[in-house]
Design a protein around this motif. Sequence first.
Motif, PDB file in Angstrom:
ATOM      1  N   LYS A   1       4.828  11.604  12.739  1.00 51.89           N
ATOM      2  CA  LYS A   1       5.524  10.453  13.323  1.00 51.89           C
ATOM      3  C   LYS A   1       6.686  10.846  14.238  1.00 51.89           C
ATOM      4  CE  LYS A   1       8.766   9.407   9.510  1.00 51.89           C
ATOM      5  NZ  LYS A   1       9.998   9.281  10.299  1.00 51.89           N
ATOM      6  N   ASP A   2       7.143  12.079  14.145  1.00 52.28           N
ATOM      7  CA  ASP A   2       8.253  12.518  14.998  1.00 52.28           C
ATOM      8  C   ASP A   2       7.790  13.199  16.280  1.00 52.28           C
ATOM      9  OD1 ASP A   2      10.135  11.599  13.125  1.00 52.28           O
ATOM     10  OD2 ASP A   2       9.987  13.459  11.971  1.00 52.28           O
ATOM     11  N   LEU A   3       6.487  13.220  16.501  1.00 48.64           N
ATOM     12  CA  LEU A   3       5.931  13.866  17.689  1.00 48.64           C
ATOM     13  C   LEU A   3       6.371  13.124  18.952  1.00 48.64           C
ATOM     14  CD1 LEU A   3       4.006  16.220  18.436  1.00 48.64           C
ATOM     15  CD2 LEU A   3       2.147  14.547  18.421  1.00 48.64           C
TER      16      LEU A   3
ATOM     17  N   PRO B   1      15.959  -4.649   8.399  1.00 49.03           N
ATOM     18  CA  PRO B   1      15.422  -3.904   9.549  1.00 49.03           C
ATOM     19  C   PRO B   1      15.128  -2.460   9.144  1.00 49.03           C
ATOM     20  CG  PRO B   1      17.419  -5.105  10.137  1.00 49.03           C
ATOM     21  CD  PRO B   1      17.329  -5.147   8.646  1.00 49.03           C
ATOM     22  N   ALA B   2      14.044  -1.926   9.647  1.00 52.89           N
ATOM     23  CA  ALA B   2      13.715  -0.530   9.372  1.00 52.89           C
ATOM     24  C   ALA B   2      14.653   0.380  10.140  1.00 52.89           C
ATOM     25  CB  ALA B   2      12.272  -0.242   9.774  1.00 52.89           C
ATOM     26  N   MET B   3      15.034   1.495   9.511  1.00 51.88           N
ATOM     27  CA  MET B   3      15.897   2.468  10.167  1.00 51.88           C
ATOM     28  C   MET B   3      15.069   3.350  11.095  1.00 51.88           C
ATOM     29  SD  MET B   3      18.469   3.496   7.024  1.00 51.88           S
ATOM     30  CE  MET B   3      17.160   3.743   5.819  1.00 51.88           C
ATOM     31  N   ASP B   4      15.722   3.969  12.056  1.00 50.24           N
ATOM     32  CA  ASP B   4      15.013   4.770  13.057  1.00 50.24           C
ATOM     33  C   ASP B   4      14.160   5.856  12.420  1.00 50.24           C
ATOM     34  OD1 ASP B   4      16.102   3.260  15.063  1.00 50.24           O
ATOM     35  OD2 ASP B   4      17.718   4.677  15.539  1.00 50.24           O
ATOM     36  N   GLU B   5      14.693   6.502  11.383  1.00 48.06           N
ATOM     37  CA  GLU B   5      13.955   7.598  10.744  1.00 48.06           C
ATOM     38  C   GLU B   5      12.737   7.109   9.957  1.00 48.06           C
ATOM     39  OE1 GLU B   5      17.732   6.869   8.229  1.00 48.06           O
ATOM     40  OE2 GLU B   5      17.150   6.938  10.352  1.00 48.06           O
ATOM     41  N   GLU B   6      12.645   5.803   9.729  1.00 48.47           N
ATOM     42  CA  GLU B   6      11.506   5.240   9.018  1.00 48.47           C
ATOM     43  C   GLU B   6      10.386   4.825   9.963  1.00 48.47           C
ATOM     44  OE1 GLU B   6      13.945   3.286   5.218  1.00 48.47           O
ATOM     45  OE2 GLU B   6      13.622   2.118   7.063  1.00 48.47           O
TER      46      GLU B   6
ATOM     47  N   THR C   1       0.842  -1.193   0.000  1.00 46.64           N
ATOM     48  CA  THR C   1       0.000   0.000   0.000  1.00 46.64           C
ATOM     49  C   THR C   1       0.876   1.242   0.000  1.00 46.64           C
ATOM     50  OG1 THR C   1      -1.577   1.268   1.339  1.00 46.64           O
ATOM     51  CG2 THR C   1      -0.164  -0.245   2.509  1.00 46.64           C
ATOM     52  N   SER C   2       0.351   2.314  -0.525  1.00 43.01           N
ATOM     53  CA  SER C   2       1.115   3.566  -0.587  1.00 43.01           C
ATOM     54  C   SER C   2       1.435   4.100   0.800  1.00 43.01           C
ATOM     55  CB  SER C   2       0.322   4.616  -1.382  1.00 43.01           C
ATOM     56  OG  SER C   2      -0.946   4.843  -0.790  1.00 43.01           O
ATOM     57  N   PHE C   3       0.656   3.712   1.813  1.00 40.71           N
ATOM     58  CA  PHE C   3       0.894   4.204   3.172  1.00 40.71           C
ATOM     59  C   PHE C   3       2.178   3.632   3.766  1.00 40.71           C
ATOM     60  CE2 PHE C   3      -3.744   4.242   2.577  1.00 40.71           C
ATOM     61  CZ  PHE C   3      -3.967   5.598   2.712  1.00 40.71           C
ATOM     62  N   GLY C   4       2.615   2.475   3.255  1.00 39.37           N
ATOM     63  CA  GLY C   4       3.845   1.884   3.760  1.00 39.37           C
ATOM     64  C   GLY C   4       4.982   1.923   2.770  1.00 39.37           C
ATOM     65  N   GLU C   5       4.773   2.608   1.643  1.00 36.67           N
ATOM     66  CA  GLU C   5       5.786   2.643   0.585  1.00 36.67           C
ATOM     67  C   GLU C   5       6.933   3.575   0.960  1.00 36.67           C
ATOM     68  OE1 GLU C   5       5.869   2.911  -4.298  1.00 36.67           O
ATOM     69  OE2 GLU C   5       4.255   3.902  -3.169  1.00 36.67           O
ATOM     70  N   LEU C   6       8.132   3.028   0.983  1.00 38.72           N
ATOM     71  CA  LEU C   6       9.327   3.816   1.303  1.00 38.72           C
ATOM     72  C   LEU C   6      10.160   4.111   0.060  1.00 38.72           C
ATOM     73  CD1 LEU C   6      10.485   1.966   4.548  1.00 38.72           C
ATOM     74  CD2 LEU C   6       9.116   4.048   4.373  1.00 38.72           C
ATOM     75  N   GLY C   7      10.113   3.208  -0.883  1.00 37.52           N
ATOM     76  CA  GLY C   7      10.845   3.362  -2.138  1.00 37.52           C
ATOM     77  C   GLY C   7      10.091   2.635  -3.222  1.00 37.52           C
ATOM     78  N   LYS C   8      10.687   2.553  -4.397  1.00 33.96           N
ATOM     79  CA  LYS C   8      10.011   1.935  -5.540  1.00 33.96           C
ATOM     80  C   LYS C   8       9.574   0.506  -5.239  1.00 33.96           C
ATOM     81  CE  LYS C   8      10.619   0.980 -10.470  1.00 33.96           C
ATOM     82  NZ  LYS C   8      11.539   1.056 -11.637  1.00 33.96           N
ATOM     83  N   ASN C   9      10.413  -0.247  -4.576  1.00 28.56           N
ATOM     84  CA  ASN C   9      10.100  -1.650  -4.280  1.00 28.56           C
ATOM     85  C   ASN C   9      10.193  -1.966  -2.793  1.00 28.56           C
ATOM     86  OD1 ASN C   9       9.840  -2.390  -7.099  1.00 28.56           O
ATOM     87  ND2 ASN C   9      12.055  -2.269  -7.232  1.00 28.56           N
ATOM     88  N   GLU C  10      10.166  -0.942  -1.944  1.00 29.03           N
ATOM     89  CA  GLU C  10      10.324  -1.139  -0.504  1.00 29.03           C
ATOM     90  C   GLU C  10       9.051  -0.725   0.238  1.00 29.03           C
ATOM     91  OE1 GLU C  10      15.091  -0.733   0.301  1.00 29.03           O
ATOM     92  OE2 GLU C  10      13.817   1.010   0.676  1.00 29.03           O
ATOM     93  N   PHE C  11       8.596  -1.622   1.119  1.00 29.77           N
ATOM     94  CA  PHE C  11       7.369  -1.368   1.873  1.00 29.77           C
ATOM     95  C   PHE C  11       7.576  -1.726   3.341  1.00 29.77           C
ATOM     96  CE2 PHE C  11       6.143  -1.774  -2.482  1.00 29.77           C
ATOM     97  CZ  PHE C  11       5.115  -0.854  -2.648  1.00 29.77           C
TER      98      PHE C  11
ATOM     99  N   ASP D   1       6.668  -2.796   7.067  1.00 24.99           N
ATOM    100  CA  ASP D   1       5.740  -3.574   7.884  1.00 24.99           C
ATOM    101  C   ASP D   1       5.874  -3.056   9.308  1.00 24.99           C
ATOM    102  OD1 ASP D   1       3.943  -5.521   8.820  1.00 24.99           O
ATOM    103  OD2 ASP D   1       5.609  -6.836   9.374  1.00 24.99           O
ATOM    104  N   PRO D   2       4.981  -2.160   9.761  1.00 24.05           N
ATOM    105  CA  PRO D   2       5.130  -1.519  11.079  1.00 24.05           C
ATOM    106  C   PRO D   2       5.145  -2.504  12.240  1.00 24.05           C
ATOM    107  CG  PRO D   2       3.454  -0.415   9.755  1.00 24.05           C
ATOM    108  CD  PRO D   2       3.779  -1.697   9.064  1.00 24.05           C
ATOM    109  N   ARG D   3       4.424  -3.606  12.113  1.00 24.59           N
ATOM    110  CA  ARG D   3       4.300  -4.549  13.222  1.00 24.59           C
ATOM    111  C   ARG D   3       5.631  -5.209  13.566  1.00 24.59           C
ATOM    112  NH1 ARG D   3       0.273  -7.779  11.361  1.00 24.59           N
ATOM    113  NH2 ARG D   3      -1.185  -6.134  11.970  1.00 24.59           N
TER     114      ARG D   3
END
Length: 304
Positions: free
Chosen positions: A154-156, A111-116, A78-88, A90-92
């Motif tokens: 998200k940075d709040l 692994p997701a980076m802190d800023e992501e 989904t576009s809500f989790g899209e980070l790059g062209k082929n990267e998505f 998974d918040p869980r």
Amino acid sequence: MADVEESELNETQKKDIAKWFLLNSPPGEIQYVAKDVKAILDDDELYEEAASESFPVYNKSHMISLELPDRTGDVIITSFGELGKNEFLDPRTAQVAIIDHVKQVCTEVRPAMDEELPSPYIEEYRCALDAEILKYISEAYPKGVCSVYCGSGKDLEGPGSDFELVVVISAARHSPQNFCNGSWRSVWNIEFKDDIQLVELSGKLQVGAHYFEEGNVQLDAKHECQDSTIAQCAEDCAISLASIIRHHETEYLASLEASYSNLPDTTFKDLRRKLPVTRTLFPWHNTMQFSLTRDISKELGIGK
């Protein structure tokens, strides 16, 4: 009169037609459509161009889910989790899945980076809501998946500003051997408004189905709704939000079932001609009186 000579389609036109068919594939059927499109085009390079442009759009619009390679869960495309062209994201699991759109598989994860990822304050709300939505999904959609994303803020680091969470629910049932496929997709934008201590929900629900046994019948139904609740602590807020989502989705599904169960008595009758060849209206209000063709013939005056 001379015959009009048909002009040959150029490559751009062929690609656009191929993309149209791919993008309009029913739920779970794009791979079947792609196989036929490739055969019709008979041009591997042109097909690959059309596929590379169509599959990412289709995957995101249908919110397909793909299993992570380590089998820790599924990632929703989904576009809500899209980070790059082929990267998505998974918040869980706080992982990023690398996707092959055309093959519709997850090839690897990192692994997701802190800023992501959202801040600990936002993550508390996101995680609590995710847990409640998971409970709801397990009861309402046995084959469904869900994810909760941070849409904004998200940075709040604490109270004092607005932020947004997005709940994505996707469920599919593919049964091509029984000539039917279907999907459920819902997106809930949830705005936390700090100044008025209110949480507002905006939902977009969509149902798609395709029945193709000796025919071709498709359903594409959409519905939008809104609601709100007071702001509370993360756990209480999550329970309240999940309850609201459950209510609206259950109500919409019930309305769909009622509408389509009445089709034989409403829409299908309207599709019939007003008067048959006998010029006599069929008595729909009292069809139980007919048990044999003889009775129908007598009522309509046939064979006299």
